[in-house]
Design an enzyme around this catalytic site. Structure first.
Site, mmCIF file in Angstrom:
data_model
loop_
_atom_site.group_PDB
_atom_site.id
_atom_site.type_symbol
_atom_site.label_atom_id
_atom_site.label_comp_id
_atom_site.label_asym_id
_atom_site.label_seq_id
_atom_site.Cartn_x
_atom_site.Cartn_y
_atom_site.Cartn_z
ATOM 1 N N GLY A 11 11.241 -3.905 -70.521
ATOM 2 C CA GLY A 11 10.680 -5.133 -71.053
ATOM 3 C C GLY A 11 10.869 -6.373 -70.233
ATOM 4 N N THR A 12 11.324 -6.248 -68.999
ATOM 5 C CA THR A 12 11.556 -7.460 -68.223
ATOM 6 C C THR A 12 11.512 -7.163 -66.730
ATOM 7 O OG1 THR A 12 12.936 -8.552 -69.886
ATOM 8 C CG2 THR A 12 13.273 -9.234 -67.644
ATOM 9 N N THR A 13 11.034 -8.151 -65.973
ATOM 10 C CA THR A 13 11.252 -8.173 -64.529
ATOM 11 C C THR A 13 11.702 -9.580 -64.166
ATOM 12 O OG1 THR A 13 9.481 -6.557 -64.175
ATOM 13 C CG2 THR A 13 10.262 -7.763 -62.253
ATOM 14 N N GLU A 28 8.797 -12.723 -65.717
ATOM 15 C CA GLU A 28 7.539 -12.673 -66.461
ATOM 16 C C GLU A 28 7.835 -13.001 -67.922
ATOM 17 O OE1 GLU A 28 7.481 -9.797 -68.638
ATOM 18 O OE2 GLU A 28 9.488 -9.686 -67.798
ATOM 19 N N SER A 142 12.842 -3.563 -65.853
ATOM 20 C CA SER A 142 12.038 -2.350 -65.751
ATOM 21 C C SER A 142 11.079 -2.356 -64.578
ATOM 22 C CB SER A 142 11.257 -2.144 -67.058
ATOM 23 O OG SER A 142 10.518 -3.309 -67.375
#
Length: 213
Positions: A11-13, A28, A142
């Site tokens: 759920g995240t970068t 993001e 991720s």
């Protein structure tokens, strides 16, 4: 994969770059619950001091709570010691806080970076308080593998913050194209001795227009 790892790496970068004249950090905006997109405007980057920022991957609630606590602690540090906190000091404080809850950990992975009297730096901090100073580039979440591919291909030690902003946006955008748990816009900040600057959505779109296909 443990429950903690699943919470953090889905759920995240987020990315961070240490440049010749400052620090750049970007994320993001998508927040997910399993396969469901829970938010398209999640805040994952916080200003925690005058020239310092924190990015978050993992539980939104834990991240918001920690951002509030760390910002308060940074203010208290300055009041008590009559000098601005260093990035290393805030990273150590955060590391100690997370380690004290290691048996019931906050489900987060953090980047803390900025400029201080010791220079420019970024620290990555894991859920149980392990802290590592990152000397050049770092990516979490991720989409980090895709982001690293872009960063390692184009980063040089002599890169300036303006060029690094474009590289950070490119890295996040590439991750968004390959990782379904990342998406819905980009937040990016640059930190120099002169300013803490967060780019507007319109400015990010102008950067994306240079290489979007």
């Amino acid at each position: 994969m443990s429950m903690i790892e699943e919470k953090i790496y889905k759920g995240t970068t987020t990315v961070g770059l240490v440049c010749k004249d400052g620090v750049v950090m970007a994320t993001e905006k998508r927040a997910t619950m399993g396969n469901f997109i829970a938010s398209k405007a999640a805040k994952k980057i916080y200003q925690i001091a005058d020239r310092m920022a924190m990015t978050t991957a993992g539980s939104v609630g834990d991240a918001q709570f920690l951002a509030r606590i760390i910002k308060i602690e940074a203010n208290l540090y300055e009041i008590r010691r009559e000098r601005k906190p260093t990035v290393r000091a805030i990273a150590t404080l955060t590391s100690n806080l997370l380690n004290s809850y290691r048996y019931f950990p906050y489900l987060v992975q953090l980047l803390i970076g900025g400029i201080d009297s010791e220079g420019k730096s970024i620290y990555s901090i894991d859920p149980i308080g392990g802290a590592i100073e990152e000397k050049d580039i770092v990516a979490t979440g991720s989409g980090s593998l895709t982001a690293y591919g872009v960063l390692e291909d184009r980063f040089t030690p002599e890169i300036g913050v303006d060029e690094a902003v474009e590289l950070a946006v490119r890295a996040i955008y590439s991750a968004m194209k390959r990782d379904s748990a990342s998406g819905d816009g980009i937040d990016v900040v640059k930190i120099t001795e002169d300013e803490f600057y967060q780019y507007s959505p319109e400015e990010v779109e102008q950067i994306l227009a240079k290489f979007r296909k």
